[in-house]
Design an enzyme around this catalytic site. Structure first.
Site, short mmCIF file in Angstrom:
data_model
loop_
_atom_site.label_atom_id
_atom_site.label_comp_id
_atom_site.label_asym_id
_atom_site.label_seq_id
_atom_site.Cartn_x
_atom_site.Cartn_y
_atom_site.Cartn_z
N HIS A 116 0.82 -1.20 0.00
CA HIS A 116 0.00 0.00 0.00
C HIS A 116 0.86 1.26 0.00
CE1 HIS A 116 -3.12 -2.86 1.06
NE2 HIS A 116 -4.02 -1.91 1.00
N SER A 117 2.10 1.13 0.40
CA SER A 117 3.00 2.27 0.53
C SER A 117 4.20 2.12 -0.40
CB SER A 117 3.49 2.40 1.97
OG SER A 117 4.58 3.28 2.07
#
Length: 229
Positions: A12-13
């Site tokens: 997600h990052s």
């Protein structure tokens, strides 16, 4: 095939994925292709179908690719990509994001094939961080073949690369094999299991094997331990 299986880190990052790739470069080798699919196209937190598809292509050098996702929706997005573009040599692996990536990268760097790399990542789920490692298979007195042991004084700390070589070589033998260091005894067929010994320079590691190829197993693993640098 000389090319290593590739690894796709789906997070997600973008920063998390990039940091993990930096870690892998330090403990494995730049011979292992590691591609990133972190964050969304606009730089936010989330996962991107297009980034995953592009990362698979980037990591693919002809020996297959494993995909390691971090959290739930990254799994769903990766599954959608694979459903739209099914390939037997691209595997979505259920493994801890950091530990699985480390195990996969070190195993790939040692020359292992796609299935072995994927299994190394999966096995990372069972490695405790604080508890003493579980003992590996214990040779029994009724086993066919010889029982052999050898002690090796480590010239350097037992780090990821030699741990990967030990795991790959240990898996080739049919004998029951154990590595002993201090009060810990482990089955050496998993890279993180070997690393969990915490064996340091000047320490003594004992290789035990019992079975039909025990002599060869001990000789091979002892030689790797003696060359740690």
């Amino acid at each position: 095939m000389n090319q290593s299986p590739g690894i796709v880190l789906v997070s997600h990052s973008a920063q998390l994925a990039a940091g993990l790739r930096e870690l892998l470069a330090q403990i494995a080798t730049d011979r292992v292709p590691v591609a990133l699919a972190g964050g969304t196209a606009d730089g936010g937190l989330g996962t991107s179908y297009d980034r995953i598809a592009e990362a698979i292509t980037e990591a693919d050098g002809g020996a297959g690719v494993i995909i390691l996702p971090d959290l739930g929706s990254s799994v769903l997005t990766a599954l959608t990509v694979l459903e739209d573009h099914p390939r037997p040599d691209v595997l979505l692996v259920d493994a801890p994001f950091v530990e699985g990536a480390v195990a996969a990268a070190v195993t790939a760097a040692s020359g292992a094939d796609l299935a072995t790399v994927a299994e190394a990542a999966r096995q990372a789920r069972g490695i405790a961080k604080l508890e003493a490692p579980e003992a590996g298979p214990q040779p029994t007195s009724g086993a066919e073949g010889s029982r052999v042991s050898a002690q090796v004084t480590l010239p350097a700390t037992l780090h990821a690369r030699p741990a990967g070589r030990l795991a790959q070589e240990a898996a080739k033998f049919t004998s029951a094999i154990r590595l002993e260091y201090g009060a810990k005894t482990v089955n050496p067929t998993g890279v993180l299991t070997v690393m969990s010994l915490g064996a340091t320079a000047g320490g003594t590691v004992t290789v035990h094997a019992e079975g039909p190829d025990a002599d060869a197993a001990v000789e091979t693993l002892a030689a790797i331990l003696a060359e740690v640098e």
